[in-house]
Write a protein that holds these residues in place. Structure first.
Motif, short mmCIF file in Angstrom:
data_model
loop_
_atom_site.label_atom_id
_atom_site.label_comp_id
_atom_site.label_asym_id
_atom_site.label_seq_id
_atom_site.Cartn_x
_atom_site.Cartn_y
_atom_site.Cartn_z
N UNK A 191 52.35 41.68 -26.31
CA UNK A 191 52.44 43.23 -26.60
C UNK A 191 51.53 43.77 -25.58
N UNK A 192 51.37 45.42 -25.70
CA UNK A 192 50.51 46.03 -24.93
C UNK A 192 49.16 45.59 -24.96
N UNK A 193 48.63 45.44 -26.12
CA UNK A 193 47.22 45.29 -26.64
C UNK A 193 46.75 43.92 -25.87
N UNK A 194 47.60 42.71 -26.01
CA UNK A 194 47.30 41.72 -25.36
C UNK A 194 47.24 41.89 -23.72
N UNK A 195 48.27 42.49 -23.31
CA UNK A 195 48.20 42.92 -21.79
C UNK A 195 47.06 43.44 -21.35
N UNK A 196 46.64 44.63 -22.08
CA UNK A 196 45.26 45.31 -21.60
C UNK A 196 44.08 44.37 -21.75
N UNK A 197 43.80 43.54 -22.53
CA UNK A 197 42.74 42.59 -22.71
C UNK A 197 42.72 41.56 -21.60
N UNK A 198 44.06 41.02 -21.23
CA UNK A 198 44.02 40.01 -20.30
C UNK A 198 43.93 40.62 -18.96
N UNK A 199 44.27 41.96 -18.83
CA UNK A 199 44.10 42.72 -17.23
C UNK A 199 42.65 43.08 -17.21
N UNK A 200 42.05 43.27 -18.14
CA UNK A 200 40.39 43.42 -18.28
C UNK A 200 39.88 42.23 -17.93
N UNK A 201 40.09 41.26 -18.40
CA UNK A 201 39.38 39.99 -17.80
C UNK A 201 39.84 39.62 -16.49
N UNK A 202 41.00 39.84 -16.29
CA UNK A 202 41.57 39.53 -14.85
C UNK A 202 40.67 40.45 -13.71
N UNK A 203 40.62 41.68 -14.14
CA UNK A 203 39.50 42.46 -13.52
C UNK A 203 38.40 41.91 -13.36
N UNK A 204 37.48 41.41 -14.18
CA UNK A 204 36.22 41.07 -14.13
C UNK A 204 36.19 40.00 -13.32
N UNK A 205 37.06 39.01 -13.48
CA UNK A 205 36.96 37.53 -12.40
C UNK A 205 37.49 38.19 -11.09
N UNK A 206 38.30 39.00 -10.96
CA UNK A 206 38.74 39.18 -9.48
C UNK A 206 37.56 40.04 -8.73
N UNK A 207 36.85 40.93 -9.63
CA UNK A 207 35.93 41.74 -9.01
C UNK A 207 34.79 40.86 -8.58
N UNK A 208 34.48 39.70 -9.38
CA UNK A 208 33.36 38.83 -9.38
C UNK A 208 33.50 38.08 -8.15
N UNK A 209 34.87 37.58 -7.82
CA UNK A 209 35.02 36.65 -6.71
C UNK A 209 35.00 37.62 -5.24
N UNK A 210 35.39 39.01 -5.25
CA UNK A 210 35.09 39.78 -4.29
C UNK A 210 33.72 39.86 -4.11
N UNK A 211 33.09 40.09 -4.86
CA UNK A 211 31.50 40.33 -4.59
C UNK A 211 30.95 39.40 -3.92
N UNK A 212 31.13 37.98 -4.74
CA UNK A 212 30.53 36.83 -4.26
C UNK A 212 31.02 36.39 -2.91
N UNK A 213 32.20 36.49 -2.78
CA UNK A 213 32.54 35.96 -1.31
C UNK A 213 32.01 36.39 -0.23
#
Length: 568
Positions: A191-213
């Protein structure tokens, strides 16, 4: 020279390859939450449809040509009822005489109650069509991207700080694995709420990789190629944007589209666990034996004999009575507890405080200007997939020009004029007559081109302005300000309702002011990376006493270690 850099080249291209995934996930929502044309549904079977002077026998045949702000659709059912359909309301005509588009009798207004018919010509399935995120639920769809950007903001600060504490490689591995896992999981959101939470976590790790790389490749490359390596990561991000446009065109079902995008860079997971830690980080943490082992490995891989010792990377004064650091490591470590550093260390002195505020301002305006120009590009018309592809492609020449300028005239003398040019472009758009659209588009592209240059070089510039012990934190906090700019950008664009040129005025004024402030920053072209707060603070002060020897200079330039050994 190429042969003596094989080890660093392999690491670099592998790290940049995964950076493409960050561009993919950042822009994937463009088509995930796309809203096609839609109208309310009606009870009964529809036999005739009117839209102005257009006729049809079904809603699906007319939906592709209706305008969101146009008049209603008029339909007749097999029971003889006539309805006027709009996006969020429907009206039942009372006792109509003829089936005409205009009706002046009484009507009964009704809400849609979750029954909608969508135009599937371009968008076969999106989360909007699957979960009916329209009308009173429209705000949920609009909340997806701000929520993602909030995750990017938090991830940038969290992983940037963590990388300074536990190491760059561990963060690269964790974020890469989580990018793949969360990316695929998003496609199976119930559902929408699972989608938003998973996208939020995906955003955190994507940002983390981009910063550290950025920090990782900067600490593994020498000053001669540092500019190109950092800028090429931005190019990889832009390639990710183009991949999104291509996949969006080829795959019109959102969950299949999400799975394909998530597995595009999955081969990286097969060898990222073999990445070594950077020598700069190991030396900063006092792990001299591991540093020496890494130097030996690099030399063997490059077919060279390693004669460089770990203690040679530091200044001679940092060895006492000729005692090697490798011999002192065990006895000194217990008596020297590691100092805990925080974001306050970015403001440890007046000079560093002014520098940090200016750097943060560049991050902010770079993101704000980038997204204001990008969001404005939707008004260019034409094919949306082509427009997004070009939006990514236009960044590539800007990074090429930025690389040449940074290596020839310096970081500061490239960043400041780029911001000033973006400001001038914004101001010129204001005076362009509305009928000359091509000129406005050209100025908009110039503005984005200039902003992309400043936005591209600030990662590397930040790495060179701060010492090893807080470098990831500096980039992470700067990226946080960047995300603040990306969150503010949509609200800035909304100000066009007050005055059409107000967004450009805001960006233009800020870009010009920050461009002037950038002239106060020290130049870092050709300078070794600072390893301590004192070295970072002394940048631009032109000290008369030079403490570093030629050997230390080569070492400070990053992984020019192999060239040094080859010469020896």
């Amino acid at each position: 020279k190429l042969n003596s850099d094989e080890f660093q080249a392999c690491l670099y291209f592998a790290a940049v390859f995964q950076a493409t995934a960050c561009g993919i996930h950042y822009l994937a929502s463009v088509f995930l939450v796309e809203t096609p044309n839609f109208v309310c549904s009606v009870p009964g079977n529809i036999t005739d449809v009117l839209y102005g002077n257009i006729t049809g026998s079904s809603l699906e045949s007319v939906l592709p040509v209706i305008k969101p702000v146009g008049g209603p659709l008029v339909v007749r059912t097999s029971e003889g009822e006539q309805w006027e359909l709009s996006r969020c309301r429907s009206a039942l005509r009372i006792n109509p005489q003829d089936f005409t588009y205009d009706f002046y009798g009484n009507k009964t207004m009704k809400d849609c109650s979750g029954n909608f018919v969508y135009d599937h010509t371009e968008v076969h399935n999106s989360i909007v069509t699957d979960w009916d995120l329209v009308c009173e639920k429209e705000w949920l769809a609009k909340l997806c991207q701000p929520t993602f950007m909030l995750g990017v903001l938090i991830g940038a600060l969290l992983f940037g700080d963590t990388a300074d504490r536990i190491g760059r490689v561990k963060i690269l591995m964790i974020t890469s694995l989580c990018q793949f896992a969360f990316g695929v999981a998003v496609a199976f959101s119930m559902n929408y709420y699972y989608f938003v939470v998973l996208r939020f976590l995906l955003a955190m790790v994507s940002s983390g990789y981009l910063v550290v790389v950025f920090v990782y490749v900067t600490e593994f490359t020498g000053s001669k190629v540092r500019t190109w390596t950092a800028m090429h990561i931005h190019a990889a991000f832009a390639v990710g944007v183009m991949v999104v446009a291509l996949m969006g065109y080829l795959v019109r079902v959102w969950w299949i589209y999400q799975i394909i995008l998530s597995i595009c860079t999955s081969p990286f997971l097969l060898f990222c666990w073999k990445f070594p830690e950077t020598p700069f980080y190991l030396m900063a943490k006092g792990r001299y034996q591991e540093t020496q082992a890494l130097l030996d490995t690099i030399a063997r891989f490059n077919g060279l004999e390693c004669r460089l010792k770990a203690e040679d990377l530091l200044e001679p004064m940092k060895t006492e009575n000729g005692k090697a650091l490798l011999e002192k490591e065990e006895e000194e470590r217990p008596s020297q507890p590691e100092k805990k550093l925080s974001i306050l260390d970015l403001f440890c002195s007046r000079r560093m405080a002014v520098r940090t505020c200016t750097v943060w301002a560049i991050w902010f305006i770079g993101s704000l200007g980038y997204y204001v120009f990008s969001l404005g590009s939707v008004n260019l018309g034409g094919n949306q997939y082509v427009n997004l592809f070009l939006a990514g492609a236009v960044e590539l020449p800007s990074y090429l020009v930025g690389c040449f300028a940074m290596d020839r005239i310096g970081r500061k003398k490239t960043c400041a004029p780029a911001l000033l040019l973006a400001g001038v472009a914004c101001m010129l758009i204001i005076v362009v007559p509305t009928e000359i659209e091509s000129l406005a588009i050209a100025l908009s592209m110039i503005g984005k081109f200039a902003v992309a240059i400043a936005f591209g070089l600030i990662y590397l510039y930040t790495c060179e302005l701060y010492p090893t012990v807080i470098r990831s934190l500096a980039v992470g906090s700067g990226s946080m300000m960047c995300r603040v700019g990306s969150v503010v950008a949509p609200f800035c664009v909304y100000l066009a309702d007050v005055w059409v040129y107000l967004p450009q005025i805001i960006v233009g004024i800020l870009a010009f002011i920050i461009g002037v402030l950038t002239l106060l920053l020290p130049e870092t072209l050709g300078k070794p990376l600072p390893t301590t707060l004192e070295e970072a603070e002394s940048l631009g002060s032109n000290p008369r006493k030079k403490n570093s020897s030629p050997v230390n200079k080569d070492a400070g330039d990053g992984m020019e270690l192999n060239q040094h050994e080859a010469k020896a």
